[in-house]
Design a protein around this motif. Sequence first.
Motif, PDB file in Angstrom:
ATOM      1  N   GLU A  45       2.013  21.441  11.047  1.00 27.56           N
ATOM      2  CA  GLU A  45       1.229  22.156  11.868  1.00 27.56           C
ATOM      3  C   GLU A  45      -0.335  21.528  11.915  1.00 27.56           C
ATOM      4  OE1 GLU A  45       4.368  25.358  12.234  1.00 27.56           O
ATOM      5  OE2 GLU A  45       3.064  24.607  10.456  1.00 27.56           O
ATOM      6  N   THR A  46      -0.753  21.348  12.968  1.00 32.26           N
ATOM      7  CA  THR A  46      -2.391  21.066  13.038  1.00 32.26           C
ATOM      8  C   THR A  46      -2.818  21.985  13.915  1.00 32.26           C
ATOM      9  OG1 THR A  46      -1.719  18.622  12.661  1.00 32.26           O
ATOM     10  CG2 THR A  46      -3.970  19.358  13.686  1.00 32.26           C
ATOM     11  N   THR A  47      -3.988  22.519  13.673  1.00 36.44           N
ATOM     12  CA  THR A  47      -4.831  23.552  14.487  1.00 36.44           C
ATOM     13  C   THR A  47      -6.170  23.109  14.806  1.00 36.44           C
ATOM     14  OG1 THR A  47      -5.782  24.868  12.634  1.00 36.44           O
ATOM     15  CG2 THR A  47      -3.468  25.442  13.200  1.00 36.44           C
ATOM     16  N   PHE A  48      -6.565  23.729  15.805  1.00 42.38           N
ATOM     17  CA  PHE A  48      -8.021  23.478  16.500  1.00 42.38           C
ATOM     18  C   PHE A  48      -8.686  24.830  16.740  1.00 42.38           C
ATOM     19  CE2 PHE A  48      -4.988  19.988  17.335  1.00 42.38           C
ATOM     20  CZ  PHE A  48      -5.510  18.911  17.277  1.00 42.38           C
ATOM     21  N   LEU A  49      -9.855  24.673  15.905  1.00 43.50           N
ATOM     22  CA  LEU A  49     -10.603  26.123  16.328  1.00 43.50           C
ATOM     23  C   LEU A  49     -11.577  25.985  17.532  1.00 43.50           C
ATOM     24  CD1 LEU A  49     -11.602  26.375  12.679  1.00 43.50           C
ATOM     25  CD2 LEU A  49     -10.372  28.306  13.848  1.00 43.50           C
ATOM     26  N   LEU A  50     -11.428  26.863  18.593  1.00 35.95           N
ATOM     27  CA  LEU A  50     -12.339  26.961  19.543  1.00 35.95           C
ATOM     28  C   LEU A  50     -13.004  28.118  19.705  1.00 35.95           C
ATOM     29  CD1 LEU A  50      -9.044  25.714  20.359  1.00 35.95           C
ATOM     30  CD2 LEU A  50     -10.331  24.865  22.105  1.00 35.95           C
ATOM     31  N   THR A  51     -13.948  28.170  20.858  1.00 32.88           N
ATOM     32  CA  THR A  51     -14.443  29.594  21.223  1.00 32.88           C
ATOM     33  C   THR A  51     -13.728  30.482  21.771  1.00 32.88           C
ATOM     34  OG1 THR A  51     -16.488  28.235  21.565  1.00 32.88           O
ATOM     35  CG2 THR A  51     -16.544  30.519  22.484  1.00 32.88           C
ATOM     36  N   PRO A  52     -13.652  31.804  21.386  1.00 28.07           N
ATOM     37  CA  PRO A  52     -12.734  32.809  21.912  1.00 28.07           C
ATOM     38  C   PRO A  52     -12.970  32.995  23.609  1.00 28.07           C
ATOM     39  CG  PRO A  52     -14.266  33.884  20.573  1.00 28.07           C
ATOM     40  CD  PRO A  52     -14.468  32.269  20.476  1.00 28.07           C
ATOM     41  N   THR A  53     -12.080  33.246  24.131  1.00 29.58           N
ATOM     42  CA  THR A  53     -12.087  33.506  25.652  1.00 29.58           C
ATOM     43  C   THR A  53     -11.895  35.011  26.118  1.00 29.58           C
ATOM     44  OG1 THR A  53      -9.675  32.917  25.960  1.00 29.58           O
ATOM     45  CG2 THR A  53     -11.155  31.145  26.117  1.00 29.58           C
ATOM     46  N   VAL A  54     -11.394  35.904  25.068  1.00 27.42           N
ATOM     47  CA  VAL A  54     -11.112  37.239  25.236  1.00 27.42           C
ATOM     48  C   VAL A  54     -12.165  38.298  24.450  1.00 27.42           C
ATOM     49  CG1 VAL A  54      -8.842  36.812  26.243  1.00 27.42           C
ATOM     50  CG2 VAL A  54      -9.114  37.331  23.862  1.00 27.42           C
TER      51      VAL A  54
END
Length: 276
Positions: A45-54
């Motif tokens: 797996e490779t993951t991407f951290l992003l700004t939350p939307t909820v």
Amino acid sequence: MPSFCQVDVFSSEPLLGNPVAVVHDADGLDDETMARFARWTNLSETTFLLTPTVPGADYRLRIWTPGGELPFAGHPTLGSAHAWLEAGGVAAGADVVQECGAGLVRLARDDAGRLSFQAPPLMRSGPVDAGDLRAICRALRIEESAIVASTWIDNGPGWVGVQLADAASVLSLTPDFAAFGDLKIGVVGAYDEGPLAIEVRAFCPGYGMAEDPVTGSLNAGIGQWLAGDRLPASYVASQGTALGRAGRVHVRRDGDEVWVGGDTLTTIVGTVGLGL
């Protein structure tokens, strides 16, 4: 360029767990770039951290295998939370709350700093029908009589759980990967004594890898299935032995909740050129 790290999960010693590649500040990346980078890293797996939307989430996580995106996966959840905290992330509450395709996932830290995630609800559970059981036996190259128990334990990746007589039976498997089709099979067998309760193997050729070294989502499903019943309410699972790893997964049932934890260790830090 976004910062990047690689975290070894489910091992207190480097290079013996399951690595996850984590890209920070990934809001500007499109799906094709994420998919291409996941194929290039060629990790499970490779993951991407992003700004939350909820509301209530501390960060948002997208999880990719070389074969596509997953709504949830366990070792990427632990490794990405470790990376987010190490980079200065501060949880709004007592626990870290991750937003992902499966919804909100809660993570806690114990006194030693070990992270655990709360197992998400199963998306599919219940008995395995006769046709699927025959397909599982063909894929694992075993007789149906070798299966002690089986059930669907799918919390996103699609796992079906199969229990064999003992840990040695699990370690002796030589699957026919061409026969898997869409099956993602998790196999478990108990040890008679010692600090490890079970040996686990995760076969998922449809995700671009024949066998996953150490698998949080599968161990979560196994815990929901067996912890406090055929296994103790709290135990340590071994996984990765057949691949030269020494994964140790800490599973705990607390009432209706199952928590899955493991040690996490950053092994690579840098930046990655992805067009940002």
